[in-house]
Write an enzyme that holds these catalytic residues in place. Sequence first.
Site, PDB file in Angstrom:
ATOM      1  CD  GLN A 163      26.048 -20.521  58.597  1.00 18.71           C
ATOM      2  OE1 GLN A 163      25.875 -20.630  59.806  1.00 18.71           O
ATOM      3  NE2 GLN A 163      25.059 -20.585  57.730  1.00 18.71           N
ATOM      4  CB  SER A 200      26.033 -12.983  59.912  1.00 23.19           C
ATOM      5  OG  SER A 200      24.842 -13.694  60.027  1.00 23.19           O
ATOM      6  CD  GLU A 244      20.805 -23.030  59.914  1.00 22.58           C
ATOM      7  OE1 GLU A 244      20.613 -22.388  58.863  1.00 22.58           O
ATOM      8  OE2 GLU A 244      21.190 -22.520  60.978  1.00 22.58           O
ATOM      9  CB  SER A 255      15.336 -12.785  64.337  1.00 20.49           C
ATOM     10  OG  SER A 255      14.439 -12.109  63.472  1.00 20.49           O
TER      11      SER A 255
END
Lengths: 402, 384
Positions: free
Chosen positions: A126, A129, A245, A387
């Site tokens: 993936q 980020s 997800e 987060s």
Amino acid sequence: MDLRLTREEIAFRDEIRTFLCENIPEAIRNRIAEGRHVGREDYVTCQRILNAHKLATPNWPVAWGGRDWTPMQRYIFGEEVQSNNVPDPLPFNVAMVGPVIIAFGTEAQKQRLLPPTANLDIWWCQGFSEPGAGSDLASLKTRAVRDGDAWVINGQKTWTTMAQWANWIFLLARTNPEARKPQEGISFFLVDMSTPGITVRPIQLLDGGHEVNEVFFDNVRVPADALVGTEHRGWDCAKFLLANERSNIARVGISKSRLRRIRALARAVPAGDGSLWDDEDFRHRVLQVEIDLKALEMTQLRVIASEREGSRTPNPASSILKIKGSEIQQATTELALEIAGPFALPYHDPEAEYPDGANDLPEGFGWADTAAPTYFNYRKTSIYGGSNEIQRNIIAKMVLGL
Amino acid sequence: MNFELTDEQRLLRDSVDRLIGPAYDDLAHRRRIAAEPPGYSRELWAKYAELGLLALPFSEEEGGFGGGPVETMLVMEAIGRGLALEPYLATVVLCGNLIRLGASAAQREALVPAIADGSLTLAFAHLERQARYDLFDVGTYARRQGSGFVLEGEKSVVLYGDSATKLIVTARTEGSRRDPQGITLFLVDADAPGVSRRGFATQDGQRGAAISFGSVAVTESAAIGTVGGAGPLIEQVADIAIAAIAAEAVGAAAALHALTLDYLKTRKQFGVPIGSFQVLQHRAVDMFTALEQARSMEYYAAMMAAETDAPARRSAISAAKVQINKSARFIGQQAVQLHGGIGVTMEYRAGHYFKRLTMIEQAFGDTPYHLRRLDAGGGWLDAA
């Protein structure tokens, strides 16, 4: 209100459990139970066994090898996989990019990519980020520029899990830097990792293991059909992917399995004239985590039940699954660390091979050497996938209206 | 598995909400009602009866509503939300279930209609000074005399014991003080000779009583259930009561959380609503998480309260109480904190929820007690 599994659901659970225990190699399941390194081949072996029985991609449409299961059956399946220490079918393939290709891809992309994705012939990673785009994902800087019948990609991705084992990457890149909002100029690409110009650099995590990487793109030329969905509308795909997800994000099965092991180990570890399990304070700490986990399991079931009841709006309780699930996973690693006590100290290379059930390691107890690395490693669970602080921001806004 | 309410249950929830929800909206009214005997509204109690709430746990054949733990849960949630003062827990949940599960057909025939129409209120005179949370620690003694018994002993913190017309008293007919065997339930008129009651206000605006029994004579027919064999029934009904107060706690905590959110959205400081501050937002989310976890265990407790496998029921109920206590404390403390000064006054609703939640924590076993009980049972939670 009836909170028990139906007879059919119990039969389904038993059938899945028996299948997993009889078909997935015991050596792999033991390694997972013990918190030991699981290699690429282990993942591939397990996923191919599941795929041969149409169990690798139950969440996909039937036409693409999925199962027409109820939300409860899907949950039971995921729960059995996790609590029997079977590796999850690779989430990047099964839960993330597969559904995106099904929802947004062309017929040709589906034909070419979905079968090898299900069978783990293609291992996806993936590329979301970036060094400057973590929680604020839409600020990503990797660029893709159209050049004739190709796209040219430049930039850098990071925290790319298992990129060292991947042969394809799905990624977000900016295609229109002039867009009114940052989200509006992003596209979603599928890229073969063997394309010239891609470099993978490992990042070692606190447990000493190699799990994540940086991936660099230096003038990487990919064909026009590397694009999925509409140009500049990749954020739609990303949002769709992140919503998927969420399923099984609480990881109740994994925490259950870890707590079972904690009970067994605490009984085996000498302390005073007996075992650590004779210590009431310790038992009470275990019980507190078990109670929290039971509550989370019931919360998860409430969410699944409301899905089945066909509610249009998601059950607000679903938003707490990530926060609570990660906190409980971390709490189990703290208990394991406590069991290991001073024998947590000796370091062993997590990727080194040693015989199954080795009890003759140079230092300490054979099982104790995974306690500290797992504890260190699991700090990631409250950081990845948005987060826990970002999760709280989202709940405050979307659920509480603050 | 489903978490859906039936049409009848939805109807019950809505009508209970309409009745109890707004009854104590006015805190001054609540204070007045609490201050005057019997410490609750007889008028409202009559409306509980009209709705059929007082007949809830009894079977339809004996004039009851045929409700189970889910129906009780719906009523108790409304009581929690409404900060209601009526002795529903004492009369219907505790004594009602002792009668339903323990009493003879003749006793039920005499008692159930009077409970259902609101004319008979009951209190469970069980707790004693030395007992803390030990359900089998009973020093009150019932001595055989002729065909009947004579009761001798003292009971503490009897919920709504000062106004009840009848008491269900636990007394030892054999065995030593903490023996699980040898306890008997007796139905005693509250004004019988030798019964002396001292009523008091509780921290949360409810009522309690210290009751002494000095040579109180009762007939053999006053015994509920087997003589000497009440232990398991007491434990079962205490578990049903825990499931009920778990629901009351969730009702109160949900209302308190909603009140806190309103406050965060409307209270302005530094020119903005204080709910725009991230630290307060995250605190409100943590309260929400605690609330949802409590709600999950409220449902689990309701499911397991009727479980016939006693060890499984015990573990589940203890686990639920631990979670409820933890969530109640966190939500209560944080709600007061987020309200600031107004949160620590008697003039505002938040503090009253906080006080009720705190007393629920103290009732029928605190957190250490239930951790020990869960531990003693092996602790592994495998339901569903």
